[in-house]
Design an enzyme around this catalytic site. Structure first.
Site, PDB file in Angstrom:
ATOM      1  N   ASN A   9      14.866 -21.587  -8.554  1.00 25.17           N
ATOM      2  CA  ASN A   9      14.229 -22.367  -9.618  1.00 25.17           C
ATOM      3  C   ASN A   9      15.329 -22.928 -10.516  1.00 25.17           C
ATOM      4  O   ASN A   9      15.933 -22.200 -11.294  1.00 25.17           O
ATOM      5  CB  ASN A   9      13.273 -21.479 -10.425  1.00 25.17           C
ATOM      6  N   TRP A  10      15.566 -24.232 -10.388  1.00 23.20           N
ATOM      7  CA  TRP A  10      16.684 -24.840 -11.110  1.00 23.20           C
ATOM      8  C   TRP A  10      16.382 -25.135 -12.572  1.00 23.20           C
ATOM      9  O   TRP A  10      17.275 -25.517 -13.327  1.00 23.20           O
ATOM     10  CB  TRP A  10      17.101 -26.131 -10.415  1.00 23.20           C
ATOM     11  N   LYS A  11      15.130 -25.038 -12.975  1.00 25.38           N
ATOM     12  CA  LYS A  11      14.754 -25.307 -14.363  1.00 25.38           C
ATOM     13  C   LYS A  11      15.270 -26.708 -14.765  1.00 25.38           C
ATOM     14  O   LYS A  11      15.180 -27.642 -13.972  1.00 25.38           O
ATOM     15  CB  LYS A  11      15.240 -24.181 -15.266  1.00 25.38           C
ATOM     16  N   HIS A  95       5.046 -20.006 -14.689  1.00 24.86           N
ATOM     17  CA  HIS A  95       6.320 -19.387 -15.042  1.00 24.86           C
ATOM     18  C   HIS A  95       6.303 -18.971 -16.503  1.00 24.86           C
ATOM     19  O   HIS A  95       5.695 -19.639 -17.345  1.00 24.86           O
ATOM     20  CB  HIS A  95       7.467 -20.364 -14.772  1.00 24.86           C
ATOM     21  N   GLU A  97       8.356 -19.230 -18.815  1.00 16.96           N
ATOM     22  CA  GLU A  97       8.831 -20.242 -19.759  1.00 16.96           C
ATOM     23  C   GLU A  97       7.765 -21.293 -20.032  1.00 16.96           C
ATOM     24  O   GLU A  97       7.695 -21.846 -21.131  1.00 16.96           O
ATOM     25  CB  GLU A  97      10.123 -20.868 -19.219  1.00 16.96           C
ATOM     26  N   GLU A 167       7.858 -11.579 -12.488  1.00 19.24           N
ATOM     27  CA  GLU A 167       9.033 -11.871 -13.291  1.00 19.24           C
ATOM     28  C   GLU A 167       8.907 -11.211 -14.651  1.00 19.24           C
ATOM     29  O   GLU A 167       8.245 -11.746 -15.545  1.00 19.24           O
ATOM     30  CB  GLU A 167       9.234 -13.384 -13.424  1.00 19.24           C
ATOM     31  N   GLY A 173      17.028 -14.521 -17.524  1.00 23.06           N
ATOM     32  CA  GLY A 173      18.115 -15.167 -18.244  1.00 23.06           C
ATOM     33  C   GLY A 173      18.817 -14.269 -19.248  1.00 23.06           C
ATOM     34  O   GLY A 173      19.610 -14.751 -20.054  1.00 23.06           O
ATOM     35  N   SER A 213      16.978 -12.333 -13.384  1.00 19.92           N
ATOM     36  CA  SER A 213      18.420 -12.096 -13.254  1.00 19.92           C
ATOM     37  C   SER A 213      18.793 -11.595 -11.862  1.00 19.92           C
ATOM     38  O   SER A 213      19.619 -10.693 -11.702  1.00 19.92           O
ATOM     39  CB  SER A 213      18.906 -11.119 -14.332  1.00 19.92           C
ATOM     40  N   GLY A 234      16.903 -17.809 -10.741  1.00 13.82           N
ATOM     41  CA  GLY A 234      17.236 -18.824 -11.717  1.00 13.82           C
ATOM     42  C   GLY A 234      18.702 -19.218 -11.656  1.00 13.82           C
ATOM     43  O   GLY A 234      19.143 -19.948 -10.781  1.00 13.82           O
ATOM     44  N   GLY A 235      19.495 -18.698 -12.591  1.00  6.57           N
ATOM     45  CA  GLY A 235      20.887 -19.117 -12.738  1.00  6.57           C
ATOM     46  C   GLY A 235      21.727 -18.977 -11.485  1.00  6.57           C
ATOM     47  O   GLY A 235      22.583 -19.823 -11.203  1.00  6.57           O
TER      48      GLY A 235
END
Length: 249
Positions: A9-11, A95, A97, A167, A173, A213, A234-235
């Site tokens: 998930n590149w956001k 999600h 966010e 999640e 994050g 994470s 994510g990251g």
């Protein structure tokens, strides 16, 4: 056997050119991965470029969100059919966010799931608790509420087409990762909810991803858990090298 999933998930990262370059860099590694499903979720403007770069490979493309209506006066939104036209096979729904920053509710999640299914997309439906909810001992209650309102009302054949992502919000994050034991307990609870509603056969076939994470150094340990079927990353999915390492972990 449930096929493990590695979903990035590149956001709000990567332009169209950067997305295409990423796919080109990862394709050689992805071509050697035959026992995992590979998905990336670029931002909306980069979807078509990523899909074009992934054509002929085993890399699938996902949207990060959608609206439940097929069209209309919804400035800034995209429909399921628009995602399909851009080359998507999947879409992330609910999600944390989206829930935290944009007020997305469990009811909206349900409507979005229905719209995605109607368009032939595979929804990746997210559930998870905040740190305050976990510390108050409410993890199971939160998961049950989100699951029941978001997907519990589906027909069995509809539910069988989903991917679920657990999640824990406190681990997204933050660098904090749920231990394999904590993650496995939550995944087992989600599978138990599915068993109650849809029966053991469907519950055992649905894939439940862990998101929070995830990185190459902890991914293999998470995958060793019986109810964890992959990661919503994510990251660590942003650098091509890191994502490649996840594919091989």
């Amino acid at each position: 056997m449930r096929t493990p999933v590695v979903a990035g998930n590149w956001k709000m990262h990567k332009t169209a050119a950067e997305a295409a370059a990423f796919v080109e860099a990862v394709r050689p590694v992805a071509s050697k991965v035959t026992e995992r499903e590979i998905i990336i979720a670029p931002a909306f403007p980069a979807l078509a470029a990523a899909a074009a770069a992934a054509q002929g490979s085993n890399i699938q493309i996902s949207g990060q969100n959608l609206h439940w209506e097929s069209h209309g006066a919804y400035t800034g939104e995209v429909s399921a059919d628009m995602l399909v036209a851009a080359g998507c096979s999947h879409v992330i729904i609910g999600h944390s966010e989206r829930r935290q920053h944009f007020g997305e509710t469990d009811g909206a999640v349900h409507l979005k799931v229905l719209a995605a299914l109607d368009a032939g997309l595979t929804p990746i439906v997210c559930v998870g608790e905040t740190l305050e909810q976990r510390e108050a001992g409410n993890t199971e209650t939160v998961l049950r509420e989100q699951w029941s309102a978001g997907v519990g009302g589906l027909e069995p054949a509809q539910f069988a087409r989903l991917i679920i992502a657990y999640e824990p919000v406190w681990a997204i994050g933050t660098g904090r990762t749920a231990t394999p034991e904590i993650a496995e307990a939550a995944h087992a609870e989600i599978r138990s909810l599915a068993t109650e509603r849809f029966g053991g056969e469907i519950a055992e076939s649905v894939r439940i991803l862990y998101g929070g994470s995830v990185k190459p150094s902890n991914f293999a340990g998470l995958l060793d858990c019986p109810n964890i079927d992959g990661g919503l990353v994510g990251g660590a999915s942003l650098p091509a090298g890191s994502f490649s390492d996840l594919l091989l972990a």
